[in-house]
Design a protein around this motif. Sequence first.
Motif, PDB file in Angstrom:
ATOM      1  N   HIS A 242      49.706   6.797  57.095  1.00 42.27           N
ATOM      2  CA  HIS A 242      48.400   6.988  56.592  1.00 42.27           C
ATOM      3  C   HIS A 242      47.393   8.217  57.254  1.00 42.27           C
ATOM      4  CE1 HIS A 242      44.750   4.228  55.495  1.00 42.27           C
ATOM      5  NE2 HIS A 242      44.626   5.210  55.456  1.00 42.27           N
ATOM      6  N   PHE A 243      47.635   8.058  58.655  1.00 43.41           N
ATOM      7  CA  PHE A 243      46.946   9.186  59.321  1.00 43.41           C
ATOM      8  C   PHE A 243      47.144  10.379  59.028  1.00 43.41           C
ATOM      9  CE2 PHE A 243      46.423  12.036  63.127  1.00 43.41           C
ATOM     10  CZ  PHE A 243      45.215  11.767  63.294  1.00 43.41           C
ATOM     11  N   ALA A 244      48.647  10.820  58.488  1.00 48.06           N
ATOM     12  CA  ALA A 244      48.824  12.124  58.046  1.00 48.06           C
ATOM     13  C   ALA A 244      48.248  12.521  56.968  1.00 48.06           C
ATOM     14  CB  ALA A 244      50.604  12.340  57.859  1.00 48.06           C
ATOM     15  N   LYS A 245      48.046  11.294  55.945  1.00 45.73           N
ATOM     16  CA  LYS A 245      47.485  11.548  54.777  1.00 45.73           C
ATOM     17  C   LYS A 245      45.823  11.977  54.949  1.00 45.73           C
ATOM     18  CE  LYS A 245      46.197   9.012  50.522  1.00 45.73           C
ATOM     19  NZ  LYS A 245      46.201   7.700  49.982  1.00 45.73           N
ATOM     20  N   LEU A 246      45.413  10.790  55.945  1.00 41.83           N
ATOM     21  CA  LEU A 246      44.096  11.337  56.314  1.00 41.83           C
ATOM     22  C   LEU A 246      43.771  12.833  56.900  1.00 41.83           C
ATOM     23  CD1 LEU A 246      42.875   7.904  57.584  1.00 41.83           C
ATOM     24  CD2 LEU A 246      42.272   8.954  55.511  1.00 41.83           C
ATOM     25  N   LYS A 247      44.820  13.213  57.585  1.00 34.80           N
ATOM     26  CA  LYS A 247      44.672  14.522  58.469  1.00 34.80           C
ATOM     27  C   LYS A 247      44.602  15.579  57.271  1.00 34.80           C
ATOM     28  CE  LYS A 247      44.621  16.589  62.553  1.00 34.80           C
ATOM     29  NZ  LYS A 247      43.614  16.549  63.526  1.00 34.80           N
ATOM     30  N   GLN A 248      45.385  15.420  56.493  1.00 34.32           N
ATOM     31  CA  GLN A 248      45.306  16.534  55.465  1.00 34.32           C
ATOM     32  C   GLN A 248      44.064  16.507  54.529  1.00 34.32           C
ATOM     33  OE1 GLN A 248      48.634  15.429  52.548  1.00 34.32           O
ATOM     34  NE2 GLN A 248      49.869  17.013  53.582  1.00 34.32           N
ATOM     35  N   GLN A 249      43.259  15.590  54.281  1.00 31.45           N
ATOM     36  CA  GLN A 249      42.109  15.519  53.593  1.00 31.45           C
ATOM     37  C   GLN A 249      41.016  15.925  54.625  1.00 31.45           C
ATOM     38  OE1 GLN A 249      41.412  11.848  51.492  1.00 31.45           O
ATOM     39  NE2 GLN A 249      39.820  12.644  50.301  1.00 31.45           N
ATOM     40  N   TYR A 250      41.056  15.346  55.933  1.00 29.12           N
ATOM     41  CA  TYR A 250      40.105  15.643  56.862  1.00 29.12           C
ATOM     42  C   TYR A 250      40.549  16.091  58.051  1.00 29.12           C
ATOM     43  CZ  TYR A 250      37.876  12.110  53.924  1.00 29.12           C
ATOM     44  OH  TYR A 250      37.414  11.309  52.828  1.00 29.12           O
ATOM     45  N   PRO A 251      40.828  17.390  58.290  1.00 22.91           N
ATOM     46  CA  PRO A 251      41.408  17.972  59.046  1.00 22.91           C
ATOM     47  C   PRO A 251      40.891  17.835  60.787  1.00 22.91           C
ATOM     48  CG  PRO A 251      41.343  19.584  57.218  1.00 22.91           C
ATOM     49  CD  PRO A 251      40.369  18.306  57.161  1.00 22.91           C
ATOM     50  N   GLN A 252      39.659  17.488  60.887  1.00 21.93           N
ATOM     51  CA  GLN A 252      39.031  17.117  62.039  1.00 21.93           C
ATOM     52  C   GLN A 252      39.070  15.482  62.581  1.00 21.93           C
ATOM     53  OE1 GLN A 252      37.533  19.854  63.690  1.00 21.93           O
ATOM     54  NE2 GLN A 252      38.888  20.955  62.067  1.00 21.93           N
ATOM     55  N   GLN A 258      50.025   5.630  69.145  1.00 22.48           N
ATOM     56  CA  GLN A 258      49.811   4.374  70.020  1.00 22.48           C
ATOM     57  C   GLN A 258      51.216   4.194  70.242  1.00 22.48           C
ATOM     58  OE1 GLN A 258      46.827   2.589  71.012  1.00 22.48           O
ATOM     59  NE2 GLN A 258      46.207   4.538  70.600  1.00 22.48           N
ATOM     60  N   ALA A 259      51.767   3.223  71.362  1.00 21.82           N
ATOM     61  CA  ALA A 259      53.032   3.153  71.777  1.00 21.82           C
ATOM     62  C   ALA A 259      53.750   2.510  70.625  1.00 21.82           C
ATOM     63  CB  ALA A 259      53.002   2.143  73.068  1.00 21.82           C
ATOM     64  N   ASP A 260      53.216   1.559  69.773  1.00 19.76           N
ATOM     65  CA  ASP A 260      53.729   1.140  68.717  1.00 19.76           C
ATOM     66  C   ASP A 260      54.130   2.039  67.415  1.00 19.76           C
ATOM     67  OD1 ASP A 260      51.194   1.019  67.756  1.00 19.76           O
ATOM     68  OD2 ASP A 260      51.112  -0.891  67.507  1.00 19.76           O
ATOM     69  N   GLY A 261      53.616   3.250  67.492  1.00 23.23           N
ATOM     70  CA  GLY A 261      53.741   4.035  66.478  1.00 23.23           C
ATOM     71  C   GLY A 261      52.448   4.351  65.654  1.00 23.23           C
ATOM     72  N   GLN A 262      51.631   3.411  65.814  1.00 24.52           N
ATOM     73  CA  GLN A 262      50.420   3.480  64.956  1.00 24.52           C
ATOM     74  C   GLN A 262      49.458   4.362  65.627  1.00 24.52           C
ATOM     75  OE1 GLN A 262      49.009  -0.711  64.723  1.00 24.52           O
ATOM     76  NE2 GLN A 262      49.562  -0.626  62.795  1.00 24.52           N
ATOM     77  N   VAL A 263      48.508   4.755  64.693  1.00 25.02           N
ATOM     78  CA  VAL A 263      47.542   5.702  65.230  1.00 25.02           C
ATOM     79  C   VAL A 263      46.012   5.178  65.362  1.00 25.02           C
ATOM     80  CG1 VAL A 263      46.179   7.827  64.880  1.00 25.02           C
ATOM     81  CG2 VAL A 263      48.869   7.770  64.524  1.00 25.02           C
ATOM     82  N   LYS A 264      45.397   5.043  66.386  1.00 20.84           N
ATOM     83  CA  LYS A 264      43.938   4.446  66.581  1.00 20.84           C
ATOM     84  C   LYS A 264      43.173   5.580  66.245  1.00 20.84           C
ATOM     85  CE  LYS A 264      42.359   3.499  70.721  1.00 20.84           C
ATOM     86  NZ  LYS A 264      42.154   2.919  72.002  1.00 20.84           N
ATOM     87  N   LEU A 265      42.214   5.181  65.288  1.00 18.56           N
ATOM     88  CA  LEU A 265      41.201   6.175  64.789  1.00 18.56           C
ATOM     89  C   LEU A 265      39.726   6.047  65.459  1.00 18.56           C
ATOM     90  CD1 LEU A 265      41.699   5.710  60.907  1.00 18.56           C
ATOM     91  CD2 LEU A 265      42.689   7.388  62.711  1.00 18.56           C
ATOM     92  N   ALA A 266      38.765   6.672  65.633  1.00 21.46           N
ATOM     93  CA  ALA A 266      37.878   6.930  66.320  1.00 21.46           C
ATOM     94  C   ALA A 266      36.785   6.184  65.148  1.00 21.46           C
ATOM     95  CB  ALA A 266      37.244   8.053  66.965  1.00 21.46           C
ATOM     96  N   ALA A 267      36.489   4.989  65.258  1.00 21.81           N
ATOM     97  CA  ALA A 267      35.489   4.312  64.398  1.00 21.81           C
ATOM     98  C   ALA A 267      34.149   5.322  64.234  1.00 21.81           C
ATOM     99  CB  ALA A 267      35.130   2.700  64.459  1.00 21.81           C
ATOM    100  N   GLY A 268      33.676   5.897  65.330  1.00 23.12           N
ATOM    101  CA  GLY A 268      32.535   6.502  65.526  1.00 23.12           C
ATOM    102  C   GLY A 268      32.525   7.890  64.590  1.00 23.12           C
ATOM    103  N   TRP A 269      33.752   8.470  64.725  1.00 24.82           N
ATOM    104  CA  TRP A 269      33.928   9.687  63.877  1.00 24.82           C
ATOM    105  C   TRP A 269      33.795   9.288  62.299  1.00 24.82           C
ATOM    106  CZ3 TRP A 269      37.005  11.640  60.236  1.00 24.82           C
ATOM    107  CH2 TRP A 269      36.839  13.074  59.760  1.00 24.82           C
TER     108      TRP A 269
END
Length: 341
Positions: A242-252, A258-269
Amino acid sequence: MSSPTVSLTEFNTFGLAAHCQQLIRATNQRQLIAACLAHADDAIPALILGGGSNMLLLEDYLGTVIKIETRGIEVSEDAEYYHLTVAAGESWHGLVEFCLQQNIAGLENLALIPGTVGAAPIQNIGAYGIEFAAVCEWVEYLDLRSGEIVRLTHQQCQFGYRDSIFKRLLRHRAVILQVGMRLSKRWQAIVNYGPLQSLGDAATSQAIFDTVCRVRREKLPDPEQVGNVGSFFENPRVTARHFAKLKQQYPQIVGYPQADGQVKLAAGWLIDALGLKGESIGGAAVHQQQALVLINQGQASSADVLALAQRIIERVKAAFEVELIMEPRAYGARGEWSNAQ
């Protein structure tokens, strides 16, 4: 039942106008235990209040409010660690300052987090690369069902990101009395997060404390000046895909693996990227300097706050396919409001 007449406005940092039937201010552990047990079987459960910094009072509370104002910090040590026993009513930031004054390092990254020590394990508070779980040795609580005092080890607290057993299995059942912490004498600076990186590995605990305080004061409004509960939403976690998909659409976009393989997003961003800084409904608004913070502009109602939160949740979900979760606990007239999230 008579109308609630005791004001709670000064006891919640968002500054929402609310009252209760009865307010008990427990200044020692004996008073706290007695008050909790005396009201354990009330038809409307007693609301246990610490610093009021991670809660929303949506309306007048029809039951009793018990405010924890217990005090006490005890320090012992062995060859490797300082061991702290701290009463639940102590100010968290006050504890951080106390440790620095005693040349005990390890809590400086958690400076200026509002609220009391008793609330720290519930939420597993964290900031700038460290969580409460990293220093917790044990937590002692009053079991409202059995009337017993129970001590849980660090492992038994089941800490997770902004989570613990006190938010799940022991929710509404445990009143935290005191907390045990263990701080290593072989302290190492944690400076791998944000503005602390410029300090370098040789940074002192005082330098970290000063930097954290400066940055937080620049970004976050003082609750004594502007009503708020700090971070209003938890930082969501998504799959790496999911993060890779978002990164393509929103490069910034900002994400932390995270240790479990997930990615924590910055809600403020996420909120900022949608141009929601300054967005307002009634007296509630998104802070201009920090999109993760909702503020009371003076006369905010609970309806204003919830409507604004819902608008943000819906906008973020539509844009990023991410579900934001409110961080503060919300209370209605008869207890915690289950529909707040």
